[in-house]
Design a protein around this motif. Structure first.
Motif, PDB file in Angstrom:
ATOM      1  N   ALA A 143       7.627  -1.817 -18.433  1.00 49.81           N
ATOM      2  CA  ALA A 143       8.780  -2.673 -18.152  1.00 49.81           C
ATOM      3  C   ALA A 143       9.065  -2.668 -16.660  1.00 49.81           C
ATOM      4  O   ALA A 143       8.955  -1.648 -15.992  1.00 49.81           O
ATOM      5  CB  ALA A 143       9.998  -2.187 -18.931  1.00 49.81           C
ATOM      6  N   THR A 144       9.431  -3.822 -16.141  1.00 49.02           N
ATOM      7  CA  THR A 144       9.660  -3.951 -14.707  1.00 49.02           C
ATOM      8  C   THR A 144      11.036  -4.532 -14.422  1.00 49.02           C
ATOM      9  O   THR A 144      11.703  -5.075 -15.310  1.00 49.02           O
ATOM     10  CB  THR A 144       8.597  -4.858 -14.061  1.00 49.02           C
ATOM     11  N   ILE A 145      11.440  -4.433 -13.158  1.00 48.48           N
ATOM     12  CA  ILE A 145      12.713  -4.983 -12.725  1.00 48.48           C
ATOM     13  C   ILE A 145      12.533  -5.538 -11.322  1.00 48.48           C
ATOM     14  O   ILE A 145      11.750  -5.001 -10.524  1.00 48.48           O
ATOM     15  CB  ILE A 145      13.815  -3.892 -12.749  1.00 48.48           C
ATOM     16  N   ALA A 146      13.206  -6.641 -11.022  1.00 48.51           N
ATOM     17  CA  ALA A 146      13.169  -7.224  -9.678  1.00 48.51           C
ATOM     18  C   ALA A 146      14.373  -6.710  -8.904  1.00 48.51           C
ATOM     19  O   ALA A 146      15.507  -6.868  -9.333  1.00 48.51           O
ATOM     20  CB  ALA A 146      13.194  -8.748  -9.753  1.00 48.51           C
ATOM     21  N   LEU A 147      14.130  -6.091  -7.770  1.00 53.25           N
ATOM     22  CA  LEU A 147      15.191  -5.549  -6.930  1.00 53.25           C
ATOM     23  C   LEU A 147      15.411  -6.467  -5.729  1.00 53.25           C
ATOM     24  O   LEU A 147      14.490  -6.684  -4.950  1.00 53.25           O
ATOM     25  CB  LEU A 147      14.822  -4.148  -6.436  1.00 53.25           C
ATOM     26  N   PRO A 148      16.615  -7.005  -5.575  1.00 51.91           N
ATOM     27  CA  PRO A 148      16.895  -7.890  -4.431  1.00 51.91           C
ATOM     28  C   PRO A 148      16.716  -7.165  -3.108  1.00 51.91           C
ATOM     29  O   PRO A 148      17.087  -6.002  -2.966  1.00 51.91           O
ATOM     30  CB  PRO A 148      18.366  -8.280  -4.649  1.00 51.91           C
ATOM     31  N   GLU A 149      16.136  -7.864  -2.143  1.00 53.41           N
ATOM     32  CA  GLU A 149      15.971  -7.333  -0.797  1.00 53.41           C
ATOM     33  C   GLU A 149      16.511  -8.361   0.196  1.00 53.41           C
ATOM     34  O   GLU A 149      16.868  -9.479  -0.178  1.00 53.41           O
ATOM     35  CB  GLU A 149      14.487  -7.055  -0.512  1.00 53.41           C
ATOM     36  N   LEU A 150      16.555  -8.001   1.467  1.00 52.93           N
ATOM     37  CA  LEU A 150      17.103  -8.879   2.494  1.00 52.93           C
ATOM     38  C   LEU A 150      16.376 -10.215   2.544  1.00 52.93           C
ATOM     39  O   LEU A 150      16.999 -11.270   2.657  1.00 52.93           O
ATOM     40  CB  LEU A 150      17.021  -8.194   3.866  1.00 52.93           C
ATOM     41  N   ASN A 151      15.051 -10.180   2.422  1.00 56.02           N
ATOM     42  CA  ASN A 151      14.265 -11.407   2.545  1.00 56.02           C
ATOM     43  C   ASN A 151      13.603 -11.838   1.242  1.00 56.02           C
ATOM     44  O   ASN A 151      12.617 -12.573   1.249  1.00 56.02           O
ATOM     45  CB  ASN A 151      13.186 -11.228   3.627  1.00 56.02           C
ATOM     46  N   GLY A 152      14.109 -11.376   0.112  1.00 53.27           N
ATOM     47  CA  GLY A 152      13.520 -11.756  -1.171  1.00 53.27           C
ATOM     48  C   GLY A 152      13.786 -10.711  -2.232  1.00 53.27           C
ATOM     49  O   GLY A 152      14.927 -10.366  -2.509  1.00 53.27           O
ATOM     50  N   PHE A 153      12.719 -10.163  -2.803  1.00 49.36           N
ATOM     51  CA  PHE A 153      12.859  -9.176  -3.866  1.00 49.36           C
ATOM     52  C   PHE A 153      11.543  -8.431  -4.012  1.00 49.36           C
ATOM     53  O   PHE A 153      10.493  -8.875  -3.573  1.00 49.36           O
ATOM     54  CB  PHE A 153      13.207  -9.847  -5.200  1.00 49.36           C
ATOM     55  N   SER A 154      11.620  -7.268  -4.646  1.00 49.27           N
ATOM     56  CA  SER A 154      10.411  -6.531  -5.009  1.00 49.27           C
ATOM     57  C   SER A 154      10.450  -6.261  -6.501  1.00 49.27           C
ATOM     58  O   SER A 154      11.530  -6.107  -7.075  1.00 49.27           O
ATOM     59  CB  SER A 154      10.328  -5.207  -4.232  1.00 49.27           C
ATOM     60  N   ILE A 155       9.289  -6.232  -7.123  1.00 45.11           N
ATOM     61  CA  ILE A 155       9.203  -5.961  -8.556  1.00 45.11           C
ATOM     62  C   ILE A 155       8.630  -4.563  -8.740  1.00 45.11           C
ATOM     63  O   ILE A 155       7.546  -4.258  -8.242  1.00 45.11           O
ATOM     64  CB  ILE A 155       8.338  -7.009  -9.269  1.00 45.11           C
ATOM     65  N   VAL A 156       9.371  -3.716  -9.442  1.00 43.17           N
ATOM     66  CA  VAL A 156       8.960  -2.325  -9.622  1.00 43.17           C
ATOM     67  C   VAL A 156       8.988  -1.952 -11.096  1.00 43.17           C
ATOM     68  O   VAL A 156       9.706  -2.558 -11.893  1.00 43.17           O
ATOM     69  CB  VAL A 156       9.891  -1.367  -8.832  1.00 43.17           C
ATOM     70  N   ARG A 157       8.196  -0.966 -11.450  1.00 40.29           N
ATOM     71  CA  ARG A 157       8.223  -0.421 -12.815  1.00 40.29           C
ATOM     72  C   ARG A 157       9.480   0.418 -12.980  1.00 40.29           C
ATOM     73  O   ARG A 157       9.785   1.280 -12.160  1.00 40.29           O
ATOM     74  CB  ARG A 157       6.984   0.422 -13.091  1.00 40.29           C
ATOM     75  N   ILE A 158      10.228   0.150 -14.039  1.00 45.74           N
ATOM     76  CA  ILE A 158      11.454   0.904 -14.301  1.00 45.74           C
ATOM     77  C   ILE A 158      11.132   2.385 -14.452  1.00 45.74           C
ATOM     78  O   ILE A 158      11.884   3.249 -14.005  1.00 45.74           O
ATOM     79  CB  ILE A 158      12.172   0.358 -15.553  1.00 45.74           C
ATOM     80  N   ASP A 159       9.987   2.678 -15.041  1.00 43.99           N
ATOM     81  CA  ASP A 159       9.604   4.072 -15.274  1.00 43.99           C
ATOM     82  C   ASP A 159       9.364   4.827 -13.966  1.00 43.99           C
ATOM     83  O   ASP A 159       9.356   6.055 -13.949  1.00 43.99           O
ATOM     84  CB  ASP A 159       8.349   4.119 -16.140  1.00 43.99           C
ATOM     85  N   ASP A 160       9.165   4.098 -12.856  1.00 43.21           N
ATOM     86  CA  ASP A 160       8.931   4.746 -11.564  1.00 43.21           C
ATOM     87  C   ASP A 160      10.234   5.132 -10.856  1.00 43.21           C
ATOM     88  O   ASP A 160      10.200   5.805  -9.829  1.00 43.21           O
ATOM     89  CB  ASP A 160       8.124   3.822 -10.642  1.00 43.21           C
ATOM     90  N   ILE A 161      11.365   4.692 -11.401  1.00 37.86           N
ATOM     91  CA  ILE A 161      12.659   5.018 -10.794  1.00 37.86           C
ATOM     92  C   ILE A 161      13.125   6.379 -11.296  1.00 37.86           C
ATOM     93  O   ILE A 161      13.190   6.612 -12.509  1.00 37.86           O
ATOM     94  CB  ILE A 161      13.724   3.960 -11.140  1.00 37.86           C
ATOM     95  N   GLU A 162      13.422   7.283 -10.376  1.00 36.68           N
ATOM     96  CA  GLU A 162      13.940   8.595 -10.776  1.00 36.68           C
ATOM     97  C   GLU A 162      15.448   8.571 -10.977  1.00 36.68           C
ATOM     98  O   GLU A 162      15.965   9.079 -11.957  1.00 36.68           O
ATOM     99  CB  GLU A 162      13.599   9.656  -9.738  1.00 36.68           C
TER     100      GLU A 162
END
Length: 251
Positions: A143-162
């Motif tokens: 499962a992934t999530i898009a994290l808003p950034e200053l110039n767009g967004f990044s898509i990361v695996r939720i499981d990688d978030i501590e």
């Protein structure tokens, strides 16, 4: 000029969209309508729009199914949906605009006024992220999530978030590999979204991925040790729920 198509099986929704385009937006040119995955796929491949209004639930599948079938997703996308508040957060964190049904003209105007700030890049990964957020579970390691950034967004695996740490109207996201990023979303918003993926609030400033908790300590009124070695305070407000989830493996 926004060459636009509507894919929605609700005739009333399509009518309201069309009338709003005609009355308020000269730069929106409607190129066609469809009411299913199959007809929507044919329409997009035929007219190559740069803006698509897409319903999630269609008679022969979902809007996600349609996007997966496309070879080219180089267009802006606005979802029309009757989903719950939780689902709306999934749209939000996947960096898509949306209109909640029943559709009203003011919502269409607001969405179209925002759309120029939305990138057409990486539509497919964002759609997959949103699908995961809507239908995924804590068992889904992909499962992934898009994290808003200053110039767009990044898509990361939720499981990688501590863990996530609140900083007023921002949240600092800490990853298992030791990196971190600051996101302009509140911790409460992340709590509502990530609770279904094994995260638990332990303090007004801390939201943790329970898979990364290695120890609970009674000292200091309650502390958790993360795999990274970080020691975090557990407030009395959240202690019982945390212990219940840890002791009964409700991750």
């Amino acid at each position: 000029m926004l060459r636009t198509v509507i894919i929605d099986d609700d005739q009333l929704s399509r009518t309201i969209l069309k009338k709003t385009f005609e009355k308020c937006f000269e730069n929106v040119v409607l190129e066609g309508e469809a009411d299913s995955v199959a007809s929507g796929l044919a329409l997009i491949n035929r007219v190559h729009p740069n803006l698509v209004f897409l319903d999630i639930k269609l008679p022969d599948g979902t809007g996600f199914d349609l996007i997966e079938k496309l070879e080219d997703t180089d267009f802006k996308l606005i979802f029309t949906t009757a989903y719950s508040e939780y689902a709306i957060k999934a749209f939000k964190y996947s960096a898509f605009d949306y209109i909640v049904k029943p559709i009203v003209p003011d919502d269409i105007k607001a969405s179209l006024n925002r759309i120029n700030r939305v990138s057409t890049a990486s539509t497919l990964p964002r759609v997959r992220a949103m699908r995961d957020n809507l239908f995924g579970s804590s068992e889904d390691a992909n499962a992934t999530i898009a994290l808003p950034e200053l110039n767009g967004f990044s898509i990361v695996r939720i499981d990688d978030i501590e863990r996530c740490e609140g900083e007023r109207n921002y949240s600092r996201i800490f990853f298992k590999d030791g990196t971190e990023t600051l996101v302009s979303r509140t911790l409460m918003e992340f709590e509502n979204l990530l609770a279904h993926h094994g995260f638990s609030r332990i303090h007004r400033s801390h939201l943790v991925n329970l898979k990364n908790v290695v120890r609970y300590l009674k000292s200091g009124g309650g502390m958790v040790e993360m795999k990274s070695g970080e020691m975090l305070k557990v407030s009395s407000k959240y202690k019982d729920e945390l212990l219940n989830r840890l002791l009964h493996n409700r991750l």
